[in-house]
Design an enzyme around this catalytic site. Structure first.
Site, short mmCIF file in Angstrom:
data_model
loop_
_atom_site.label_atom_id
_atom_site.label_comp_id
_atom_site.label_asym_id
_atom_site.label_seq_id
_atom_site.Cartn_x
_atom_site.Cartn_y
_atom_site.Cartn_z
N CYS A 1 34.34 17.30 -16.37
CA CYS A 1 33.87 16.84 -15.05
C CYS A 1 33.41 18.02 -14.20
O CYS A 1 33.70 19.18 -14.48
CB CYS A 1 34.99 16.10 -14.33
N ARG A 2 32.69 17.69 -13.14
CA ARG A 2 32.30 18.66 -12.12
C ARG A 2 32.73 18.10 -10.77
O ARG A 2 32.66 16.88 -10.53
CB ARG A 2 30.80 18.90 -12.08
#
Length: 881
Positions: free
Chosen positions: A2-3
């Protein structure tokens, strides 16, 4: 993997974080660039973050405590509603997250970040190793109310949020930033302990971000030592730059103040100098301060055997600024331009400068003087070179700094002109102003540099990454010396003290470092806000610090304690200058965001005030002129003609001061531990005269410096006798001197109590000068000869004689401790606190000696052997035959 990204500061459009920047969270959903080696193969592959997204925000309305969240399982780049909302919604605190689901983990809105419960918002980048093995034990430990709020049992991130909520006493309690960070530390410890008990083999990556609407706590942590990427950035503004360039948004740093702060898995803007790579196993705490400023603190996450340690996180005292403002307890800032007159001010007000110099197109960030040349650094990315030998300053040249950026600080060292620009230390030839490209110090991933010090052969600098660095002026970058985590927040100011570097940080601390070894020599606590400025006396014996708590503190560099706290300004003290005129005149100059400049005499009384009219940003002292830069790019020139009219030190001949180091050295150079008996008697009489000459009246504010001098006199005397000493200054009180002669740690201890402060000498019956010892018929007359300076010296000299008879301190039959206070005549303020905080100084005490009682008569000696109750002892008195 994820970011995520989080913004805290002034209100911005969601689009400014989520969609508009070229490296926005939306861009990172399909073009994530940073991947870390990991034991889980899925986390190392350059996959898309297309398994859903979410944005969360808090309202600008302070009455609305709960956040709003918009989530979707569609890819962020393919959701038109996200673009529409992002263009219309504004918020001062924004979360954004794009998701890459692990194999086998459901793609659903319940699993999309950020998660919300009450006023709390949470997101995560990483994983719990072997989550299915540990999930049951984590859920079973939850309280009933928290278990029912868990958004998804399939998501390790949702369970992590539930574990965090479970550490809170309840969801309505207001937690300080320090307390909230401790709750996060407890959450991580619970997760790691459960993983260890379950026998999990996969490592866990715990990059968490949580907020209650006021404070943001972010972590970068891995139990394998290889965390997911995390960066932070801060500055005074965040705005569009150039739509045609790679970086169409940029973070601006134009002063020590922080108005915006961000954390992100990858930099949101393309300019590398704006972003600091967060160190492994570190917690970042971002909180609001007065006037909308943001305080940022770095705190190492202690790890013991793969678990977060139970030790409390370092408390950042600047949080008290936030808490006191919210409680309405002061620290109210003033920028109205009105001159705030206080009871300390006895001088005159001046409202117009002698001259205004222009040249910069933006605010002046820094000034330095080198002979007849002044250098200025500006927001416009230029260095101004000014000839000051003319009747008024004349601009000689404007140097374009490459690469262009705000010039945070300028200084000269030898034949070099130095400047801090972004994450670079740039060197110029001082005469030709040619860039010395080969000397430029480049510091990738450190963020902007904010403080610069140059002295001798050393150049030191620090900034957003909290690391202090030093290079030899004529050396190469490879010889850079480092003090990692020098402060728990940004390094905002710096001065050189010979072979020492003195730094001030946004963590409220002032620290002193050895410039050669980068070892810390001392640290000073006391301010309740970030340090904004530092200055020193010409001899280096005193350091002055100005703070965002509106005060100035005076630090004694020999005793390593606070000598005085100066109040009077109503806003940040952003610059300090020390002015010495002749032998007997010295002044401290302070410049504040309350738009005033104040001059303080040797007794720290304000005698002159300049009303500046505009917000100051920098200052430097000329030979007889003060130059003050402002936010409009002007440099105001103020003549210091009042200096000639001001009286010098007003101490009377009958009240000589021993406050200078030279005076102390002259006195103690005569001190000899092996002096003959008759010589020692005369030495004791001279010591008594010098001690009495210090008018250490604890009840008078005007004598505060004298009381400090008396404490220092006592400490030095005991050191010369061979004692280990410590001088402690309770807040707002005179110092307490502790001393110990230790023969054997297990031996009994005799503790002596005394006080060096005295009563005023205003009685009309005094026949002699009370602060000058007079001998009449074998009696000594002077304020303190009996109460209590004389008895203190009698005990100290008796100890010296006992040490000589025994053949050294190590052969004493007991340990001897002393506690000498300076507030006995004024209520003994600070005595109890000092005693309780330092019990080890009085270990094994079996007898307390107090020589502060009544004489029966002039010709009958008296020993008071009990103050209360009953005591049985044998006393043997001996003396000359």
């Amino acid at each position: 993997m994820c970011r995520l990204a989080c913004f805290l500061g002034m209100p911005i459009q969601l689009a400014d974080l989520v969609t508009k920047p070229k490296r926005s969270i939306l861009t990172q959903s399909y073009d994530a660039r940073e991947r870390q080696p990991h034991t889980v193969e899925h986390l190392t592959k350059p996959n898309l973050n297309g398994d859903g997204f979410g944005v969360g925000w808090y309202s600008s309305n302070s009455d609305d405590k709960t956040p709003c969240v918009f989530t979707s399982i569609l890819p962020a780049w393919n959701n038109t509603n996200l673009s529409r909302l992002a263009e219309k919604v504004e918020s001062p605190l924004v979360f954004a997250h794009v998701r890459a689901a692990y194999p086998g983990m459901p793609v659903s809105e319940q699993n999309c970040h950020p998660f919300v419960c009450g006023k709390y918002m949470f997101m995560h980048n990483g994983n719990i190793g072997d989550f299915l093995k540990v999930r049951r034990s984590l859920l079973s430990a939850l309280r009933e109310d928290i278990y029912n709020t868990c958004q998804s049992f399939h998501s390790d991130s949702a369970v992590c949020f539930a574990v965090f909520l479970n550490q809170l006493d309840d969801l309505e309690t207001e937690y300080s930033p320090t307390e909230l960070s401790r709750k996060m530390n407890q959450c991580m410890r619970v997760i790691l302990e459960s993983s260890k008990e379950a026998g999990c083999k996969e490592s866990s990556l715990l990059n968490f971000v949580v907020s209650d609407g006021r404070t943001v706590v972010a972590t970068k942590f891995s139990d394998s030592g290889c965390s997911a990427s995390l960066y932070m950035s801060s500055g005074t503004d965040y705005q569009p730059f150039n739509a045609d360039s790679e970086e169409d948004f940029h973070v601006i740093r134009s002063s020590y103040r922080t108005r915006i702060a961000m954390v992100a898995s990858e930099p949101i803007t393309a300019c590398p100098s704006a972003w600091t790579k967060v160190p492994e196993n570190t917690m970042i705490i971002m909180s609001r301060e007065k006037e909308g400023d943001v305080n940022v603190a770095f705190s190492p996450i202690q790890v013991e055997g793969g678990l977060c340690a139970k030790v409390p996180l370092l408390k950042v005292q600047s949080y008290k600024v936030l808490e006191s403002v919210e409680a309405g307890q002061g620290l109210k800032a003033s920028t109205s331009g009105e001159v705030p007159l206080t009871r300390e001010f006895i001088g005159r007000v001046r409202r117009e400068p002698d001259n205004i110099m222009t040249g910069h197109s933006g605010g002046v960030l820094s000034l330095t003087m080198d002979g007849d040349v002044m250098y200025s650094g500006g927001v416009d990315g230029k260095i101004g070179v000014w000839d000051m030998d003319a009747f008024s300053g004349r601009l000689r040249e404007m140097v374009d700094v490459q690469p262009c950026g705000p010039v945070m600080s300028v200084a000269t060292a030898g034949g070099h002109l130095l400047a801090l620009v972004g994450n670079l230390v740039v060197f110029y030839d001082k005469n030709s102003l040619e860039l010395e490209q080969d000397r430029t110090v480049r510091l990738p991933n450190c963020g902007p540099l904010m403080a610069l010090g140059a002295g001798g052969a050393v150049v030191a600098f620090g900034g957003q990454d909290c690391v202090l660095r030093a290079v030899e002026r004529d050396g190469a970058e490879e010889r850079c010396k480092i003090a990692s985590q020098a402060h728990n927040s940004f390094i905002t100011s710096m001065i050189m003290l010979g072979g020492l570097v003195c730094t001030g940080g946004a963590d409220t601390m002032v620290k002193v470092w050895d410039a050669e070894t980068m070892e810390m020599r001392s640290s000073f606590r006391g301010h309740k806000g970030p340090i904004a400025s530092l200055a020193k006396s010409p001899d280096g014996g005193r350091v002055f610090s100005g703070s965002r708590d509106n005060t100035i503190r005076v630090w004694d560099m020999e005793e390593m304690c606070c000598r005085h706290t100066i109040s009077g300004h109503s806003n940040d003290v952003i610059a300090l200058e020390f002015l010495k005129a002749g032998e007997d005149k010295e002044f401290l100059c302070s410049i504040s965001l309350d738009r005033t400049c104040r001059f303080w005499d040797v007794h720290y009384t304000c005698i002159q005030l300049f009303s500046l009219g505009m917000e100051p940003t920098a200052s430097v002292l000329g030979e007889s002129t003060l130059y003050i830069g402002n936010e409009s790019g002007q440099i105001a020139e103020w003549s210091l003609d009042f200096v000639e009219e001001s009286p010098g030190d007003t101490s009377t001949p009958h009240s000589p001061r021993l406050s200078s180091l030279d005076s102390f050295n002259r006195h103690f150079s005569m001190f000899s531990a092996a002096a003959p008996e008759k010589g020692r008697d005369s030495e004791m009489v001279q010591t008594l005269k010098d001690f009495i000459a210090i008018p250490s009246i604890s009840g008078n504010v005007e004598n505060e410096e004298d009381c400090f001098c008396a404490a220092k006199f006592t400490s030095r005397l005991l050191e010369k006798c061979g004692a280990v000493t410590k001088m402690i200054k309770p807040e707002g009180k005179n110092p307490v001197v502790l001393a110990r002669f230790e023969a054997d740690p297990d031996a009994p201890t005799i503790t002596f109590y005394g006080h060096y402060d005295v009563q005023p000498a205003n009685e009309p019956t005094w026949k002699y000068n009370p602060f000058e010892v007079t001998t009449v018929d074998g009696f000594f007359y002077g304020r303190g000869t009996t109460d209590n300076k004389g008895p203190i010296l009698a005990f100290v000299y008796a100890v010296r004689e006992l040490i000589d008879k025994c053949g050294g301190i190590g052969r004493l039959p007991m340990n001897i401790a002393l506690l000498i206070e300076g507030e006995e005549e004024n209520g003994s303020g600070g005595f109890k606190e000092t005693l309780c905080a330092n019990p080890h100084w009085f270990k094994n005490t079996e007898l307390i000696v107090i020589s502060n009682t009544l004489w029966i008569g002039k010709d009958r000696p008296c020993i008071t052997y009990g103050m209360r109750g009953m005591i049985t002892l044998s006393v043997e008195a001996y003396g000359p035959e």
